[in-house]
Write a protein that holds these residues in place. Structure first.
Motif, PDB file in Angstrom:
ATOM      1  N   ILE A   1       0.945  -1.349   0.277  1.00  0.00           N
ATOM      2  CA  ILE A   1       0.072  -0.071   0.169  1.00  0.00           C
ATOM      3  C   ILE A   1       0.808   1.113   0.233  1.00  0.00           C
ATOM      4  CG2 ILE A   1      -1.550   1.491   1.335  1.00  0.00           C
ATOM      5  CD1 ILE A   1      -2.509  -1.368   2.327  1.00  0.00           C
ATOM      6  N   ASP A   2       0.829   2.353  -0.971  1.00  0.00           N
ATOM      7  CA  ASP A   2       1.350   3.659  -1.170  1.00  0.00           C
ATOM      8  C   ASP A   2       0.879   5.080  -0.885  1.00  0.00           C
ATOM      9  OD1 ASP A   2       4.148   4.533  -1.371  1.00  0.00           O
ATOM     10  OD2 ASP A   2       2.889   5.600  -3.700  1.00  0.00           O
ATOM     11  N   ILE A   3       1.024   5.324   0.199  1.00  0.00           N
ATOM     12  CA  ILE A   3      -0.255   6.324  -0.015  1.00  0.00           C
ATOM     13  C   ILE A   3       0.809   8.067   0.004  1.00  0.00           C
ATOM     14  CG2 ILE A   3      -1.469   7.724   2.366  1.00  0.00           C
ATOM     15  CD1 ILE A   3      -1.905   4.688   3.181  1.00  0.00           C
ATOM     16  N   SER A   4       0.539   8.749  -0.469  1.00  0.00           N
ATOM     17  CA  SER A   4       0.863   9.889  -0.926  1.00  0.00           C
ATOM     18  C   SER A   4       0.346  11.588  -1.010  1.00  0.00           C
ATOM     19  CB  SER A   4       1.905   9.789  -2.237  1.00  0.00           C
ATOM     20  OG  SER A   4       1.256   9.542  -3.548  1.00  0.00           O
ATOM     21  N   GLY A   5       0.461  12.261  -0.674  1.00  0.00           N
ATOM     22  CA  GLY A   5       0.062  13.747  -0.495  1.00  0.00           C
ATOM     23  C   GLY A   5      -1.281  13.222   0.980  1.00  0.00           C
ATOM     24  N   VAL A   6      -0.449  12.276   1.718  1.00  0.00           N
ATOM     25  CA  VAL A   6      -0.864  12.993   2.923  1.00  0.00           C
ATOM     26  C   VAL A   6      -0.390  13.429   3.907  1.00  0.00           C
ATOM     27  CG1 VAL A   6      -2.427  11.575   5.359  1.00  0.00           C
ATOM     28  CG2 VAL A   6      -2.581  11.059   2.600  1.00  0.00           C
ATOM     29  N   VAL A   7      -0.587  14.610   4.414  1.00  0.00           N
ATOM     30  CA  VAL A   7       1.126  15.406   5.724  1.00  0.00           C
ATOM     31  C   VAL A   7       0.920  14.668   7.112  1.00  0.00           C
ATOM     32  CG1 VAL A   7       1.310  17.054   6.759  1.00  0.00           C
ATOM     33  CG2 VAL A   7       1.333  17.396   4.672  1.00  0.00           C
ATOM     34  N   GLY A   8       1.407  14.925   7.427  1.00  0.00           N
ATOM     35  CA  GLY A   8       1.485  13.913   8.830  1.00  0.00           C
ATOM     36  C   GLY A   8       1.271  11.969   9.225  1.00  0.00           C
ATOM     37  N   ALA A   9       0.770  12.026  11.097  1.00  0.00           N
ATOM     38  CA  ALA A   9       0.393  10.581  11.118  1.00  0.00           C
ATOM     39  C   ALA A   9      -0.511  10.325  10.836  1.00  0.00           C
ATOM     40  CB  ALA A   9       0.546  10.843  12.871  1.00  0.00           C
ATOM     41  N   SER A  10      -1.447  11.724   9.836  1.00  0.00           N
ATOM     42  CA  SER A  10      -2.959  10.669   9.154  1.00  0.00           C
ATOM     43  C   SER A  10      -2.958   9.775   7.937  1.00  0.00           C
ATOM     44  CB  SER A  10      -3.396  11.962   8.442  1.00  0.00           C
ATOM     45  OG  SER A  10      -4.106  12.594   9.115  1.00  0.00           O
ATOM     46  N   CYS A  11      -1.636   9.126   7.233  1.00  0.00           N
ATOM     47  CA  CYS A  11      -1.555   8.159   6.351  1.00  0.00           C
ATOM     48  C   CYS A  11      -1.227   6.651   7.714  1.00  0.00           C
ATOM     49  CB  CYS A  11       0.075   8.172   5.999  1.00  0.00           C
ATOM     50  SG  CYS A  11       1.006   8.536   7.536  1.00  0.00           S
ATOM     51  N   GLU A  12      -0.780   6.739   9.058  1.00  0.00           N
ATOM     52  CA  GLU A  12      -1.337   5.622   9.664  1.00  0.00           C
ATOM     53  C   GLU A  12      -2.339   5.331  10.242  1.00  0.00           C
ATOM     54  OE1 GLU A  12       1.413   7.139  12.684  1.00  0.00           O
ATOM     55  OE2 GLU A  12       3.116   5.844  12.180  1.00  0.00           O
ATOM     56  N   ASP A  13      -3.136   6.003   9.813  1.00  0.00           N
ATOM     57  CA  ASP A  13      -4.798   6.160   9.906  1.00  0.00           C
ATOM     58  C   ASP A  13      -5.489   5.772   8.933  1.00  0.00           C
ATOM     59  OD1 ASP A  13      -4.875   7.440  12.973  1.00  0.00           O
ATOM     60  OD2 ASP A  13      -5.296   9.452  12.584  1.00  0.00           O
ATOM     61  N   ILE A  14      -5.552   5.882   7.991  1.00  0.00           N
ATOM     62  CA  ILE A  14      -5.726   5.780   6.633  1.00  0.00           C
ATOM     63  C   ILE A  14      -5.150   4.035   6.680  1.00  0.00           C
ATOM     64  CG2 ILE A  14      -5.280   6.185   4.270  1.00  0.00           C
ATOM     65  CD1 ILE A  14      -5.460   9.112   4.705  1.00  0.00           C
TER      66      ILE A  14
ATOM     67  N   ASN B   1       7.053   2.491   6.000  1.00  0.00           N
ATOM     68  CA  ASN B   1       8.337   3.468   5.256  1.00  0.00           C
ATOM     69  C   ASN B   1       7.808   4.501   4.809  1.00  0.00           C
ATOM     70  OD1 ASN B   1      10.270   0.964   4.736  1.00  0.00           O
ATOM     71  ND2 ASN B   1       9.343   0.789   2.901  1.00  0.00           N
ATOM     72  N   LEU B   2       8.438   5.302   6.106  1.00  0.00           N
ATOM     73  CA  LEU B   2       7.368   7.055   6.742  1.00  0.00           C
ATOM     74  C   LEU B   2       8.371   7.582   4.632  1.00  0.00           C
ATOM     75  CD1 LEU B   2       7.205   7.127  10.321  1.00  0.00           C
ATOM     76  CD2 LEU B   2       5.685   6.077   8.576  1.00  0.00           C
ATOM     77  N   LYS B   3       7.173   8.405   4.422  1.00  0.00           N
ATOM     78  CA  LYS B   3       7.886   9.318   3.247  1.00  0.00           C
ATOM     79  C   LYS B   3       8.348  10.533   4.676  1.00  0.00           C
ATOM     80  CE  LYS B   3       5.241   7.284  -0.354  1.00  0.00           C
ATOM     81  NZ  LYS B   3       4.714   7.542  -1.192  1.00  0.00           N
ATOM     82  N   PRO B   4       8.900  11.799   3.570  1.00  0.00           N
ATOM     83  CA  PRO B   4       8.826  13.269   4.181  1.00  0.00           C
ATOM     84  C   PRO B   4       8.235  13.781   4.691  1.00  0.00           C
ATOM     85  CG  PRO B   4      10.476  12.532   2.400  1.00  0.00           C
ATOM     86  CD  PRO B   4       9.952  11.538   2.030  1.00  0.00           C
ATOM     87  N   GLU B   5       7.132  13.555   3.715  1.00  0.00           N
ATOM     88  CA  GLU B   5       5.750  14.052   4.217  1.00  0.00           C
ATOM     89  C   GLU B   5       4.688  13.755   5.939  1.00  0.00           C
ATOM     90  OE1 GLU B   5       5.907  12.640   1.600  1.00  0.00           O
ATOM     91  OE2 GLU B   5       5.441  13.621   0.075  1.00  0.00           O
ATOM     92  N   TYR B   6       5.596  12.653   6.396  1.00  0.00           N
ATOM     93  CA  TYR B   6       4.244  11.996   7.746  1.00  0.00           C
ATOM     94  C   TYR B   6       5.583  13.404   9.110  1.00  0.00           C
ATOM     95  CZ  TYR B   6       4.786   9.080  11.828  1.00  0.00           C
ATOM     96  OH  TYR B   6       4.371   8.892  13.299  1.00  0.00           O
ATOM     97  N   TYR B   7       6.172  14.048   8.563  1.00  0.00           N
ATOM     98  CA  TYR B   7       7.342  14.324   9.268  1.00  0.00           C
ATOM     99  C   TYR B   7       7.249  15.678   8.848  1.00  0.00           C
ATOM    100  CZ  TYR B   7       9.834  10.450   9.637  1.00  0.00           C
ATOM    101  OH  TYR B   7      10.326   9.562   9.744  1.00  0.00           O
ATOM    102  N   THR B   8       6.441  16.908   7.988  1.00  0.00           N
ATOM    103  CA  THR B   8       5.613  17.567   8.081  1.00  0.00           C
ATOM    104  C   THR B   8       4.394  17.970   8.926  1.00  0.00           C
ATOM    105  OG1 THR B   8       6.126  17.845   5.851  1.00  0.00           O
ATOM    106  CG2 THR B   8       5.001  19.555   6.405  1.00  0.00           C
ATOM    107  N   GLU B   9       4.689  19.578   9.373  1.00  0.00           N
ATOM    108  CA  GLU B   9       4.026  19.385  10.588  1.00  0.00           C
ATOM    109  C   GLU B   9       2.377  19.861  10.281  1.00  0.00           C
ATOM    110  OE1 GLU B   9       5.206  22.760  13.861  1.00  0.00           O
ATOM    111  OE2 GLU B   9       7.603  21.318  13.742  1.00  0.00           O
ATOM    112  N   ILE B  10       1.470  19.866  10.702  1.00  0.00           N
ATOM    113  CA  ILE B  10      -0.030  20.301  10.141  1.00  0.00           C
ATOM    114  C   ILE B  10       0.205  21.936  10.150  1.00  0.00           C
ATOM    115  CG2 ILE B  10      -1.760  20.235   9.733  1.00  0.00           C
ATOM    116  CD1 ILE B  10      -1.883  17.386  10.232  1.00  0.00           C
TER     117      ILE B  10
END
Length: 64
Positions: free
Chosen positions: A16-29, A45-54
């Protein structure tokens, strides 16, 4: 805009590849799809967007 891509591999696992989601929301998805597919993730594998602050934007209403 969020984009979710699924790949079914030869061994039956699903990537499963999730992109275009900022922060930890990708974990919920990801958890929603993991539950639907019947098991937890074996690798993450966390992408740079994961570490972006909302950043929350507030609009101040002024009385006329």
């Amino acid at each position: 805009m969020a984009k979710i891509t699924f790949k079914v591999l030869n061994d039956g696992t699903v990537d499963i590849d999730i992109s275009g989601v900022v922060g930890a929301s990708c974990e919920d998805i990801s958890k929603i799809f993991q539950n639907a597919l019947g098991g937890p993730a074996t690798e993450s594998n966390l992408k740079p967007e994961y570490y972006t602050e909302i950043q929350n934007e507030y609009i101040e209403a002024k009385e006329s």
